[in-house]
Scaffold this active site. Structure first.
Site, PDB file in Angstrom:
ATOM      1  N   ASP A  51       0.625  -1.202  -0.030  1.00 18.88           N
ATOM      2  CA  ASP A  51       0.220   0.005   0.071  1.00 18.88           C
ATOM      3  C   ASP A  51       1.033   1.352   0.065  1.00 18.88           C
ATOM      4  O   ASP A  51       1.647   1.441   1.036  1.00 18.88           O
ATOM      5  CB  ASP A  51      -0.860   0.089   1.273  1.00 18.88           C
ATOM      6  CG  ASP A  51      -1.887   1.301   1.229  1.00 18.88           C
ATOM      7  OD1 ASP A  51      -2.706   1.331   0.280  1.00 18.88           O
ATOM      8  OD2 ASP A  51      -1.638   2.114   2.037  1.00 18.88           O
ATOM      9  N   TYR A  56       3.536   9.939   0.624  1.00 21.34           N
ATOM     10  CA  TYR A  56       4.103   9.092   1.486  1.00 21.34           C
ATOM     11  C   TYR A  56       5.880   9.447   1.480  1.00 21.34           C
ATOM     12  O   TYR A  56       6.515   9.210   2.355  1.00 21.34           O
ATOM     13  CB  TYR A  56       3.989   7.517   1.751  1.00 21.34           C
ATOM     14  CG  TYR A  56       2.573   7.041   1.882  1.00 21.34           C
ATOM     15  CD1 TYR A  56       1.387   8.396   2.346  1.00 21.34           C
ATOM     16  CD2 TYR A  56       2.000   5.801   1.891  1.00 21.34           C
ATOM     17  CE1 TYR A  56       0.106   7.906   2.985  1.00 21.34           C
ATOM     18  CE2 TYR A  56       0.983   5.412   2.311  1.00 21.34           C
ATOM     19  CZ  TYR A  56      -0.092   6.558   2.824  1.00 21.34           C
ATOM     20  OH  TYR A  56      -1.415   6.044   2.871  1.00 21.34           O
ATOM     21  N   LYS A  85      -1.917   6.336  -4.681  1.00 14.01           N
ATOM     22  CA  LYS A  85      -2.875   7.184  -4.208  1.00 14.01           C
ATOM     23  C   LYS A  85      -2.555   8.658  -4.839  1.00 14.01           C
ATOM     24  O   LYS A  85      -1.441   9.182  -4.712  1.00 14.01           O
ATOM     25  CB  LYS A  85      -3.365   7.506  -2.797  1.00 14.01           C
ATOM     26  CG  LYS A  85      -3.305   6.145  -2.265  1.00 14.01           C
ATOM     27  CD  LYS A  85      -3.808   6.091  -0.810  1.00 14.01           C
ATOM     28  CE  LYS A  85      -3.584   4.936   0.130  1.00 14.01           C
ATOM     29  NZ  LYS A  85      -2.339   4.773   0.554  1.00 14.01           N
ATOM     30  N   HIS A 118      -6.899   9.627  -2.746  1.00 14.03           N
ATOM     31  CA  HIS A 118      -6.524   9.721  -1.417  1.00 14.03           C
ATOM     32  C   HIS A 118      -7.596  10.306  -0.616  1.00 14.03           C
ATOM     33  O   HIS A 118      -7.894   9.943   0.517  1.00 14.03           O
ATOM     34  CB  HIS A 118      -5.235  10.411  -1.410  1.00 14.03           C
ATOM     35  CG  HIS A 118      -4.467   9.809  -0.305  1.00 14.03           C
ATOM     36  ND1 HIS A 118      -2.856   9.869  -0.215  1.00 14.03           N
ATOM     37  CD2 HIS A 118      -4.733   9.352   0.960  1.00 14.03           C
ATOM     38  CE1 HIS A 118      -2.363   9.279   0.919  1.00 14.03           C
ATOM     39  NE2 HIS A 118      -3.512   8.877   1.682  1.00 14.03           N
TER      40      HIS A 118
END
Ligand SMILES: NC(=O)c1ccc[n+]([C@@H]2O[C@H](COP(=O)([O-])OP(=O)(O)OC[C@H]3O[C@@H](n4cnc5c(N)ncnc54)[C@H](OP(=O)(O)O)[C@@H]3O)[C@@H](O)[C@H]2O)c1
Length: 259
Positions: A51, A56, A85, A118
């Site tokens: 994921d 990130y 995302k 997201h």
């Protein structure tokens, strides 16, 4: 290890029920080198679902290790499921494709298996990414029932997956039921209750410290984390616990062999 599969009835393929969460509070809980190394540990432990997200800032490290493991013949690209995302700053249709291409570049792959919005926004340009073959599936994250319904009312390609917060202390039942009723696969984030989240109050008890769960874990001869993950899988969702600790990475993926 017997990993369950959740069929993407509205899309293509399936999600394995336990994936590796890769959001880390950057700089505090995992350097890029550490993340690269733990992705290697995870592949060796049997993880085939990762994921990720553009926001990130860890995709470069993840892509580097996945490419290494593919080149070494340990895994094949077709056997792994990569989610990424679309970040909030790139909702403008002119930016969506560029962000996905940047993620593909960082992840060192030609396509992802799931491209999620997201946080709630428009979906048209996501469909174009799917039509171009840059993602096998499109989906949502952090959408409410009303927002999800609005997408179903207006989309051409249905979102096949939704990623939302679900843990034993927050079952999110109405939303889970609504989405599974639509045929969407549900992925639980924060399954362990996000124990290291900076907004967690000092001394606040999470599911890992819950006395009932501790008792159940003792009875089953499992860890509390395994009981939680197994419970959420039996609840019908995929789980994506994050860890940068090799022993926990192995522990978490072995949560599928008991009831
Ligand atoms: N779509 C979204 O908006 C969204 C939002 C939040 C999260 N996510 C995704 O969901 C993933 C998981 O969520 P999360 O990271 O917030 O929370 P989480 O998985 O519930 O908790 C992660 C924390 O639990 C610890 N941990 C992991 N396994 C453990 C075990 N077996 N025993 C005890 N502690 C354990 C980890 O520590 P160590 O790492 O130190 O081992 C880490 O501090 C994220 O990484 C991300 O991929 C998505």
């Amino acid at each position: 290890m017997d990993l369950h599969r959740i069929q993407l009835t509205l899309g293509s393929g399936y999600i394995t029920s336990i994936g590796l969460g890769t959001f880390t509070f950057f700089g505090e809980h995992g350097s890029l080198d550490e993340i690269e190394a733990v992705v290697g540990v995870a592949v060796e432990a049997g993880y085939r679902h990762f994921d990720c997200a553009w926001a990130y800032r860890t995709q470069g490290a993840i892509g580097k290790m996945l490419e290494k493991k593919i080149n070494e013949g340990v895994i094949k690209r077709k056997d792994i499921f990569i989610t990424t995302k679309l970040w909030n700053a790139h909702h403008n249709p002119k930016l969506v494709l560029g962000e996905l291409k940047d993620s593909l570049n960082q992840l060192r792959t030609n396509y992802v298996d799931m491209f999620l919005i997201h946080f709630p926004t428009g979906e048209k340009e996501m469909e174009r990414c799917h039509q171009l073959g840059l993602t096998k599936n499109i989906g949502l994250s952090n959408f409410t029932i009303e927002q999800t319904q609005r997408i179903f009312d207006s989309c051409t390609i249905k979102p096949s997956n939704i990623q939302i917060e679900v843990s034993p202390f927050f079952l999110n039942e109405r939303l889970v039921k609504f989405c599974t009723g639509k045929g969407m696969a549900v992925t639980s984030y924060g399954p362990l209750g996000c124990p290291s989240h900076p907004e967690r109050l000092a001394g606040e008890q999470g599911p890992l410290e819950d006395l009932v769960l501790i008792e159940m874990a003792k009875r089953k001869g499992k860890s509390v984390a395994q009981v939680i993950l197994r419970f959420l899988i039996q609840y019908g969702t995929a789980v994506i616990p994050k860890s940068v600790t090799p022993s926990r990475i192995r522990e978490n993926i072995n949560a599928s062999t008991f009831s």
